[in-house]
Scaffold this motif. Structure first.
Motif, short mmCIF file in Angstrom:
data_model
loop_
_atom_site.label_atom_id
_atom_site.label_comp_id
_atom_site.label_asym_id
_atom_site.label_seq_id
_atom_site.Cartn_x
_atom_site.Cartn_y
_atom_site.Cartn_z
N GLN A 125 47.26 -0.98 44.80
CA GLN A 125 48.55 -0.99 44.54
C GLN A 125 48.94 -1.99 43.20
N LYS A 126 49.89 -1.88 42.40
CA LYS A 126 50.27 -2.55 41.16
C LYS A 126 51.24 -3.49 41.71
N THR A 176 50.84 -7.58 35.21
CA THR A 176 50.88 -6.85 35.96
C THR A 176 49.43 -6.76 36.58
N VAL A 177 49.07 -6.65 37.64
CA VAL A 177 47.75 -6.61 38.29
C VAL A 177 47.65 -5.57 39.26
N VAL A 178 46.29 -5.19 39.50
CA VAL A 178 46.14 -4.16 40.87
C VAL A 178 45.41 -4.93 41.86
N ARG A 196 43.45 -7.16 36.19
CA ARG A 196 44.48 -6.68 35.44
C ARG A 196 43.70 -5.55 34.40
N GLN A 211 42.49 -2.98 35.44
CA GLN A 211 42.65 -1.70 36.13
C GLN A 211 43.94 -1.19 35.64
N CYS A 212 44.82 -2.16 35.14
CA CYS A 212 46.16 -1.42 34.77
C CYS A 212 46.13 -0.86 33.57
N SER A 213 46.85 0.06 33.53
CA SER A 213 46.99 0.87 32.14
C SER A 213 47.58 -0.26 30.80
N SER A 214 48.51 -1.09 31.39
CA SER A 214 49.16 -1.95 30.52
C SER A 214 48.33 -3.04 29.97
#
Length: 153
Positions: free
Chosen positions: A78-79, A128-130, A145, A147-150
């Motif tokens: 989950q993000k 944003t983190v996963v 961080r 693994q987040c696309s951002s």
């Protein structure tokens, strides 16, 4: 803390001891951030200290553990939005909802290798983190961080 009903203390009858660690699940600087002189509170009895002849008490065990409550609402993968609260040599701590902090290890901070967390983020940055791991027993949250696309670094 004075006890309404309890074992006699040789100097201070009806006294119980509540250590800082047992006062609150949240971080605090001074005991007065949690309780005030004269305030009535309910505590859980932990043990009787035969050396000091006083009851060892816990205020925090009478309240739900915010980490466990938070862990019930999230899942691995989950993000989450969060704010960087601390930089350490091997990563950063990020605070999400309900003041729960998790660790983003240095290798999970960016897509490319990073030598120091300060090269990528600063305290106060919103990122944003996963969620990569939830360790309920040790009350630890591992985050990424990378693994987040951002996370463009």
């Amino acid at each position: 803390m004075a006890l309404d009903d309890g074992p006699a203390h040789p100097v201070f009858p009806g006294v119980g001891f509540n250590s800082f660690a047992e006062m609150s699940w949240q971080r605090f600087e001074a005991a007065t951030d949690v309780v005030h002189v004269g305030q009535r509170v309910s505590c859980e009895f932990l043990q009787f200290d035969t050396w000091n002849l006083e009851a060892r008490l816990s205020l925090k065990t009478t309240q739900p553990d915010p980490f466990q409550v938070f862990a019930d609402t999230i899942a691995v993968g989950q993000k989450l939005p969060g704010q960087v609260t601390k930089l350490i040599p091997f990563g950063v701590f990020v605070q999400g909802a309900d003041e729960i902090e998790g660790l983003v290890h240095l290798r999970e901070l960016a897509r490319t290798p990073v030598e120091a967390p300060s090269n990528v983020v600063q305290v106060g940055d919103k990122i944003t983190v996963v969620v990569t791991e939830i360790d309920r027993e040790r009350r630890r949250l591992a985050l990424s961080r990378r693994q987040c696309s951002s996370a463009g670094v």
